[in-house]
Motif scaffolding. Structure first.
Motif, PDB file in Angstrom:
ATOM      1  N   VAL A  21      50.689  44.885  37.482  1.00  0.00           N
ATOM      2  CA  VAL A  21      49.905  43.639  37.411  1.00  0.00           C
ATOM      3  C   VAL A  21      48.457  43.863  37.836  1.00  0.00           C
ATOM      4  N   ALA A  22      48.113  45.117  38.205  1.00  0.00           N
ATOM      5  CA  ALA A  22      46.798  45.406  38.770  1.00  0.00           C
ATOM      6  C   ALA A  22      45.654  44.966  37.859  1.00  0.00           C
ATOM      7  N   LYS A  23      45.726  45.297  36.581  1.00  0.00           N
ATOM      8  CA  LYS A  23      44.624  44.962  35.666  1.00  0.00           C
ATOM      9  C   LYS A  23      44.486  43.453  35.507  1.00  0.00           C
ATOM     10  N   GLU A  24      45.606  42.747  35.491  1.00  0.00           N
ATOM     11  CA  GLU A  24      45.545  41.292  35.366  1.00  0.00           C
ATOM     12  C   GLU A  24      44.910  40.669  36.617  1.00  0.00           C
ATOM     13  N   VAL A  25      45.319  41.152  37.788  1.00  0.00           N
ATOM     14  CA  VAL A  25      44.746  40.635  39.036  1.00  0.00           C
ATOM     15  C   VAL A  25      43.253  40.945  39.105  1.00  0.00           C
ATOM     16  N   ASP A  26      42.894  42.154  38.702  1.00  0.00           N
ATOM     17  CA  ASP A  26      41.481  42.553  38.717  1.00  0.00           C
ATOM     18  C   ASP A  26      40.663  41.654  37.799  1.00  0.00           C
ATOM     19  N   ALA A  27      41.189  41.352  36.636  1.00  0.00           N
ATOM     20  CA  ALA A  27      40.482  40.477  35.687  1.00  0.00           C
ATOM     21  C   ALA A  27      40.330  39.065  36.245  1.00  0.00           C
ATOM     22  N   LEU A  28      41.346  38.574  36.938  1.00  0.00           N
ATOM     23  CA  LEU A  28      41.277  37.231  37.516  1.00  0.00           C
ATOM     24  C   LEU A  28      40.210  37.141  38.609  1.00  0.00           C
ATOM     25  N   LEU A  29      40.054  38.207  39.384  1.00  0.00           N
ATOM     26  CA  LEU A  29      39.133  38.174  40.524  1.00  0.00           C
ATOM     27  C   LEU A  29      37.733  38.646  40.164  1.00  0.00           C
ATOM     28  N   GLN A  30      37.580  39.253  39.027  1.00  0.00           N
ATOM     29  CA  GLN A  30      36.297  39.829  38.625  1.00  0.00           C
ATOM     30  C   GLN A  30      35.175  38.797  38.654  1.00  0.00           C
ATOM     31  N   GLY A  31      34.089  39.119  39.368  1.00  0.00           N
ATOM     32  CA  GLY A  31      32.903  38.272  39.389  1.00  0.00           C
ATOM     33  C   GLY A  31      33.027  37.016  40.230  1.00  0.00           C
ATOM     34  N   ARG A  32      34.103  36.862  40.984  1.00  0.00           N
ATOM     35  CA  ARG A  32      34.312  35.653  41.791  1.00  0.00           C
ATOM     36  C   ARG A  32      34.116  35.939  43.280  1.00  0.00           C
ATOM     37  N   LEU A  33      33.735  34.917  44.000  1.00  0.00           N
ATOM     38  CA  LEU A  33      33.685  34.999  45.448  1.00  0.00           C
ATOM     39  C   LEU A  33      35.120  35.002  45.956  1.00  0.00           C
ATOM     40  N   PHE A  34      35.498  36.044  46.663  1.00  0.00           N
ATOM     41  CA  PHE A  34      36.858  36.226  47.165  1.00  0.00           C
ATOM     42  C   PHE A  34      36.970  35.461  48.485  1.00  0.00           C
TER      43      PHE A  34
END
Length: 468
Positions: A71-84
């Protein structure tokens, strides 16, 4: 508005390097609105019973779940460019960073901790954990300690702050918290979240990976950040701040491991800013020799003798001048003869200069027998005597999960298995080190040890299992 990701994780434990993620919950907020995502994750290890009881996530529930790599790539895409955004963000960020690292992905988001946000906006309150926020602001918890439910609670808290404060006030506070790294500009600001809060050794590197400084602490993060705190910088710290290009660290089981590792690494790497501990093995000590009826001190060097295996040694000095200065001071205190001790040239039967000043009892001219002078010298030097190695061979000192292997005051290394201990015992002793010796003399007064011996590979090393 800046895209936001409110994140919460459930894990098998508290260590981001040893434990693994069991569930991920994310609330995504942007101009398109709010959407949610959650996923159980197979941790590839057993979930402890107390974690099952706390989160409600059992081993059976994750048995058929995907592992993080899937699921790593999906999680990375969801968080990309966002304030964590997370509550106690170092925990969630640390786990995700390590999971991404295992699959070869770089994870470097901007991170906002809502614990710090709560403290900044509501300084009148002492408690800022999630349960306190739920009670204080009547947040609606669906399933406490489940990832998505807790991420929703963090989002609810965020919404509550916007009802209490202006958008500009919150934006300013968030900006200060996100950008407040206390690190030099050339270093990654997210390093603040990576630094561990436990004991160990930290290493500063400069241009071309030149070692600049090695230090130790029971709290690596706190100590590293203190080097860059503007309110108590001096010239050395300012220079270190400007030169540092990379920071690394080694976690240890406790303070003893940190002290031993620091001394070992400084001798090996000779960092520029570690002047005091950079002394290598140009050590000398006095050794008492019997010559007729006299006891005479002879200066010996660590590169000629194995100091760790010697019994008749007094004092540890960095050079001949310091050794002679110490012996001269001892002679003056106890009215010993500088001529007999070899610190002053005198002719046969002639008095030393101190005797003429009535500061020598006359061993140089026969007024005091050689035996009497030798007895007083031995008594005077007894306080300087190096402790003899009190064991027949190598020993182990347990510190948490680490076993520090020591032989004749020399630190061989740290092991976590019989095979690792065996390898350390077989590699031989390093050169005697003054700082290691001083550390171990203190440590052995307040710790239990286990005796070790080299064994065939199929045998266990006696005593390791008995360490508590």
């Amino acid at each position: 508005m800046q895209p936001l990701a409110f994140v919460d994780l459930e894990t098998t434990g508290a260590s981001a390097t040893k434990d693994r993620i069991t569930e991920i919950g994310i609330v995504l907020v942007d101009d398109d609105g709010v959407r949610e995502w959650s996923q159980l994750v197979h941790p590839q290890m057993r979930i402890p019973l107390f974690i099952e009881q706390m989160t409600g996530i059992s081993n059976a529930m994750v048995e058929n779940a995907p592992c993080f790599e899937q699921v790593a790539k999906e999680v990375d895409a969801l968080l990309q460019g966002r304030l964590f955004i997370a509550h106690n963000a170092r925990f969630d960020y640390g786990f995700l960073k390590n999971e991404f690292k295992r699959v070869g992905l770089l994870f470097k988001p901007q991170v906002l901790c809502t614990v710090k946000l709560s403290r900044a906006l509501y300084p009148q309150y002492h408690r800022h954990n999630l349960d306190s926020l739920i009670e204080r602001y009547q947040l609606k918890a669906k399933e406490r300690h489940r990832a998505l439910a807790d991420a929703q609670l963090i989002h609810q808290f965020w919404q509550h702050t916007h009802q209490q404060f202006s958008a500009d006030a919150i934006e300013t506070t968030v900006k200060n918290l996100v950008q407040r790294s206390s690190l030099p500009s050339q270093l990654d600001p997210n390093l603040v979240h990576d630094l561990p809060e436990g004991p160990g050794v930290y290493l500063f590197y400069g241009e071309n990976d030149l070692p600049l400084y090695i230090g130790k602490s029971v709290n690596i993060r706190q100590r590293v950040l203190s080097h860059f705190a503007a309110d108590h910088r001096h010239a050395k710290e300012m220079s270190l701040s400007q030169q540092t290009k990379r920071i690394d660290w080694i976690e240890t089981g406790g303070e003893l491991g940190a002290l031993l590792t620091e001394a070992k690494l400084i001798k090996q790497m000779t960092p520029v800013h570690n002047q005091r501990l950079r002394r290598k093995n140009a050590l000398c000590a006095w050794q008492l020799e019997q010559k007729q009826d006299q006891l005479l001190p002879r200066l010996t060097w660590a590169y000629d003798l194995d100091f760790g295996a010697q019994d008749n040694l007094y004092g540890l000095y960095g050079n001949k001048r310091d050794a002679e200065k110490a012996l001269r001071s001892l002679a003056e205190q106890h009215q010993l003869c500088l001529g007999v001790l070899g610190l002053e040239k005198i002719g046969s039967g002639k008095p030393c200069f101190a005797h003429q000043l009535k500061r020598c009892r006359g061993a140089c001219v026969g007024k005091e027998s050689g035996l009497e002078h030798a007895t007083r010298l031995l008594t005077a030097m007894s306080k300087l005597k190096l402790s003899s190695w009190p064991y027949h061979g190598a020993i182990g000192i347990r510190e948490e999960d680490d076993l520090h292997v020591i032989d004749h005051w020399c630190y061989l290394g740290t092991a976590r298995s019989d095979d690792e201990v065996q390898a350390l015992l077989e590699q031989g002793r390093p050169a005697f080190d003054r700082d290691t010796y001083m550390t171990l003399v203190k440590a052995l007064k307040k710790t239990q040890v286990v005796h070790l011996r080299t064994t065939p590979r199929h045998e266990t090393i006696r005593g390791i299992s008995k360490i508590t």
